[in-house]
Scaffold this motif. Structure first.
Motif, PDB file in Angstrom:
ATOM      1  N   MET A   1     -15.617  10.618  46.077  1.00 22.33           N
ATOM      2  CA  MET A   1     -16.570  10.417  45.006  1.00 22.33           C
ATOM      3  C   MET A   1     -15.854  10.549  43.665  1.00 22.33           C
ATOM      4  SD  MET A   1     -19.761  10.161  46.217  1.00 22.33           S
ATOM      5  CE  MET A   1     -20.752  10.666  47.591  1.00 22.33           C
ATOM      6  N   ARG A   2     -16.381   9.803  42.711  1.00 27.67           N
ATOM      7  CA  ARG A   2     -15.950   9.985  41.323  1.00 27.67           C
ATOM      8  C   ARG A   2     -17.201  10.029  40.456  1.00 27.67           C
ATOM      9  NH1 ARG A   2     -14.830   4.551  38.563  1.00 27.67           N
ATOM     10  NH2 ARG A   2     -15.434   3.022  40.140  1.00 27.67           N
ATOM     11  N   TYR A   3     -17.056  10.600  39.288  1.00 26.61           N
ATOM     12  CA  TYR A   3     -18.197  10.841  38.409  1.00 26.61           C
ATOM     13  C   TYR A   3     -17.829  10.380  37.014  1.00 26.61           C
ATOM     14  CZ  TYR A   3     -19.409  13.651  42.411  1.00 26.61           C
ATOM     15  OH  TYR A   3     -19.684  14.049  43.696  1.00 26.61           O
ATOM     16  N   ILE A   4     -18.733   9.583  36.402  1.00 28.09           N
ATOM     17  CA  ILE A   4     -18.464   9.081  35.061  1.00 28.09           C
ATOM     18  C   ILE A   4     -19.657   9.332  34.151  1.00 28.09           C
ATOM     19  CG2 ILE A   4     -16.778   7.358  35.831  1.00 28.09           C
ATOM     20  CD1 ILE A   4     -18.962   5.211  35.445  1.00 28.09           C
ATOM     21  N   ASP A   5     -19.362   9.464  32.871  1.00 30.53           N
ATOM     22  CA  ASP A   5     -20.348   9.678  31.822  1.00 30.53           C
ATOM     23  C   ASP A   5     -20.036   8.641  30.753  1.00 30.53           C
ATOM     24  OD1 ASP A   5     -21.968  10.630  29.751  1.00 30.53           O
ATOM     25  OD2 ASP A   5     -21.463  12.733  30.137  1.00 30.53           O
ATOM     26  N   VAL A   6     -20.956   7.685  30.565  1.00 34.95           N
ATOM     27  CA  VAL A   6     -20.690   6.553  29.684  1.00 34.95           C
ATOM     28  C   VAL A   6     -21.719   6.506  28.561  1.00 34.95           C
ATOM     29  CG1 VAL A   6     -20.480   4.039  29.544  1.00 34.95           C
ATOM     30  CG2 VAL A   6     -19.692   5.238  31.600  1.00 34.95           C
ATOM     31  N   GLU A   7     -21.237   6.496  27.334  1.00 28.54           N
ATOM     32  CA  GLU A   7     -22.093   6.293  26.171  1.00 28.54           C
ATOM     33  C   GLU A   7     -22.214   4.789  25.939  1.00 28.54           C
ATOM     34  OE1 GLU A   7     -22.189   7.222  21.356  1.00 28.54           O
ATOM     35  OE2 GLU A   7     -20.453   7.804  22.538  1.00 28.54           O
ATOM     36  N   VAL A  20     -24.880   8.316  33.425  1.00 32.15           N
ATOM     37  CA  VAL A  20     -24.053   9.262  34.164  1.00 32.15           C
ATOM     38  C   VAL A  20     -24.192   8.926  35.647  1.00 32.15           C
ATOM     39  CG1 VAL A  20     -23.594  11.692  34.648  1.00 32.15           C
ATOM     40  CG2 VAL A  20     -24.448  11.017  32.391  1.00 32.15           C
ATOM     41  N   SER A  21     -23.071   8.639  36.304  1.00 33.71           N
ATOM     42  CA  SER A  21     -23.131   8.146  37.683  1.00 33.71           C
ATOM     43  C   SER A  21     -22.206   8.889  38.632  1.00 33.71           C
ATOM     44  CB  SER A  21     -22.735   6.663  37.726  1.00 33.71           C
ATOM     45  OG  SER A  21     -23.591   5.877  36.942  1.00 33.71           O
ATOM     46  N   GLU A  22     -22.696   9.020  39.858  1.00 33.04           N
ATOM     47  CA  GLU A  22     -21.876   9.450  40.983  1.00 33.04           C
ATOM     48  C   GLU A  22     -21.519   8.170  41.734  1.00 33.04           C
ATOM     49  OE1 GLU A  22     -22.371  12.823  44.257  1.00 33.04           O
ATOM     50  OE2 GLU A  22     -23.792  11.173  44.539  1.00 33.04           O
TER      51      GLU A  22
END
Length: 94
Positions: A1-7, A20-22
């Protein structure tokens, strides 16, 4: 898994400004939170959706590709940070 936070920088009042995604090993979203300008937060996972938030149907590109678009600024976050946000914004009965 990776986790991202995108504005997401834009002027659309009905679109989220933070995503914000898993993301699973297959590069598809498994869980997602969307933060809206009015303070509301939508979420999606498996077959559950709220506030029109849905899991993407396409592979999530690498952050370098996301960040190559001027309106997006994304970063990697930890699983712990994602889980804290998930616990804060998704009802425990979901």
């Amino acid at each position: 898994m990776r986790y991202i936070d995108v504005e997401w920088k834009h002027d659309f009042k009905d679109e989220p400004t933070r995503l914000v995604s898993e993301i699973g090993a297959d590069d598809y979203e498994k869980r997602k939170l969307e933060f809206y300008p009015d303070g509301s937060v939508g979420y999606a996972f498996e077959s559950t959706e709220s506030l029109n938030t849905r899991l993407g149907t396409d592979v999530v590109p690498p952050l370098e590709e996301i960040n190559s678009q001027q309106e997006f600024r994304g970063k990697t976050i930890s699983k712990t940070k994602f889980e804290l946000l998930w616990q804060e914004y998704v009802p425990s009965s979901s």
